[in-house]
Design an enzyme around this catalytic site. Structure first.
Site, short mmCIF file in Angstrom:
data_model
loop_
_atom_site.label_atom_id
_atom_site.label_comp_id
_atom_site.label_asym_id
_atom_site.label_seq_id
_atom_site.Cartn_x
_atom_site.Cartn_y
_atom_site.Cartn_z
N ARG A 52 0.96 -1.13 -0.15
CA ARG A 52 0.02 0.11 -0.14
C ARG A 52 0.83 1.39 -0.02
O ARG A 52 0.48 2.39 -0.72
CB ARG A 52 -0.87 -0.15 1.23
CG ARG A 52 -1.77 -0.99 1.33
CD ARG A 52 -3.22 -1.07 0.51
NE ARG A 52 -3.85 0.20 0.20
CZ ARG A 52 -5.31 0.11 0.28
NH1 ARG A 52 -5.84 -0.78 0.21
NH2 ARG A 52 -5.85 1.31 0.04
N HIS A 106 2.30 1.60 -3.56
CA HIS A 106 1.25 1.93 -4.56
C HIS A 106 0.86 3.43 -4.33
O HIS A 106 0.81 4.04 -5.35
CB HIS A 106 -0.17 1.10 -3.91
CG HIS A 106 -1.11 1.49 -4.82
ND1 HIS A 106 -2.08 2.27 -4.49
CD2 HIS A 106 -1.46 1.24 -6.16
CE1 HIS A 106 -3.06 2.39 -5.35
NE2 HIS A 106 -2.92 1.88 -6.66
#
Length: 453
Positions: A280, A283
């Site tokens: 995450r 990303h």
């Protein structure tokens, strides 16, 4: 005077193109490997002169062809398959250019190459990017050939091998297999196609891991699939694309991004939950360094997930972190996300205590929510305030996300948090971090079950 270099296909008369038939019927002198004349002699005009050479006399054939060109004569050089693929065209054109024979009308007549005929027999193995490699090192240094093998293997090309193995050159195919197995699954489909499009044709399907190189000789073409190639009955199929279709919805694009990030991760000691948090973070930043900067106390994310699933409270240092925590997750679990930075009490407290607004906001939050999850993505002074309040016994957070970004007090605040006992924490070490990273870690805590199970 004319000089045509003609590809006669792999052997079956049906594979000889009409334009090649016309050129052969018009030729006065035909030069080629003597074995090939059996396929075309019935197409030649009466009185045509056929000059056969041995298989190893390619350069001699090129020289003879150029020097046989005289006024009014049409000379043809024949090659099996396509004359431009590992065949006579390059030798003929090269010798003609070196002799500066601008008086010759040169032309190349295409033919169906062995790899094309083999591919047709196999169904659809070259539906995506492919390459051909000759393993003959008679005219190309092996060091150059091996570079090309590595490139084909790494690039995931469907690969057709010419001149794969002979009595004198018996080890090259074994070396290629060794290299390919470094980059391809042992289950990768492989075809050995012998004497394609000729009466003696024989096809054997195997895999890269099971490939028996002793079954291969100079009459064979070996075709190796890519990572997507699969076997269907006696066919090989290589899908046109790596995905049935490119992702286009927001959810599909996000999941494909997660997949690509996961493939490039290197730290195998991270727990599945921590790996998900790293994904995450990357990303949200497109920065793979976050994998190395990521530090977490054991079980922190799992503990936070239980807390959030029970409707916990999240305190952020700035509104950007608050905004970055996905509303769908907070609504699902009834989680309150609070930021005190703009509370009307903050300015007065900051002025009275000579502290930053971020510190003041955290101090107020601790008075009202001493057990919350604290998420710091901007202000190191906010992180230092949490540490100080904890040491004074004023709070016991369920955890702290420590991801302030910048220069002044950033490293010190993270070190202070790292070495405090008994606070579950995730720390982005070094000077990097930010609101988006801090929010990404919280979003990871919300979603670990759906990603880790």
């Amino acid at each position: 005077m004319r000089l045509s270099v003609i590809g006669i296909g792999p052997g079956d008369a049906g594979y000889l193109l009409p334009i090649a038939r016309q050129a052969l019927a018009d030729a006065d002198i035909i030069i080629g490997y003597h074995y090939y004349f059996r396929f075309v002699e019935h197409l030649l005009k009466p009185g045509a002169q056929c000059i056969g050479k041995e298989l190893s006399e390619e350069e001699a054939r090129a020289v003879l062809a150029v020097e046989s060109c005289t006024a009014g004569k049409h000379v043809a050089v024949i090659s099996s398959g396509d004359a431009g693929v590992y065949a006579m065209a390059s030798l003929v054109y090269e010798y003609a250019s070196k002799q500066n024979r601008q008086d010759i009308a040169l032309s190349s007549i295409p033919g169906i190459s062995a790899f094309q005929a083999a591919a047709a027999r196999l169904g659809a193995p070259i539906g995506h990017d492919f390459c051909t490699i000759s393993l003959s090192d008679l005219m190309t240094p092996w060091t150059t050939i091996e570079k090309r093998i590595h490139a084909a293997a790494i690039g995931d090309f469907v690969t057709s091998l010419y001149n794969p193995r002979s009595k004198q050159r018996h080890w090259q195919l074994s070396r290629l297999k060794e290299i390919f197995l470094q980059h391809r699954s042992p289950e990768t489909p492989v075809a050995i196609v012998r004497q394609v499009a000729r009466p003696e044709e024989h096809i054997q399907l195997t895999t890269l891991g099971e490939l028996d190189v002793t079954l291969v000789d100079m009459f064979c073409l070996v075709m190796i699939g890519n990572s997507q190639t699969y076997r269907f009955n006696n066919f090989l199929v290589t899908p046109r694309g790596y995905l049935s279709r490119k992702p286009h919805t927001g959810e599909e694009i996000q999941q494909e991004s997660f997949r690509q990030i996961r493939l490039q991760l290197k730290r195998d000691e991270l727990s599945p939950a921590d790996q998900w948090a790293v994904i995450r973070c990357i990303h949200s930043t497109a920065d793979f360094e976050y994998e190395q900067l990521y530090y977490a106390t054991e079980g922190a994310l799992e503990q936070w997930h239980e807390y959030l699933a029970g409707g916990g409270t999240v305190i952020t240092d700035v509104t950007m972190v608050q905004s970055g925590i996905t509303k769908a997750f907070t609504s699902k679990y009834g989680v309150a996300v609070k930021c005190y930075l703009n509370d009307e009490r903050v300015l007065a407290l900051a002025a009275a205590e000579n502290i930053t607004r971020s510190q003041a906001g955290i101090r107020l939050a601790i008075q009202e929510h001493p057990d919350a999850l604290y998420v710091i993505g901007n202000a190191p002074t906010a992180l230092l305030e949490i540490c100080d309040q904890y040491q004074q016994g004023n709070c016991r957070p369920i955890g702290v996300v420590a991801a302030p970004v910048g220069f002044v007090n950033v490293l010190e605040s993270k070190f202070k948090m790292k070495y405090l006992p008994d606070i579950p924490s995730v720390i982005i070490e070094g000077r990097k971090g930010g609101s988006n990273v801090a929010a990404a870690i919280v979003n990871a805590a919300f979603t670990i079950l759906e990603q880790v199970q």
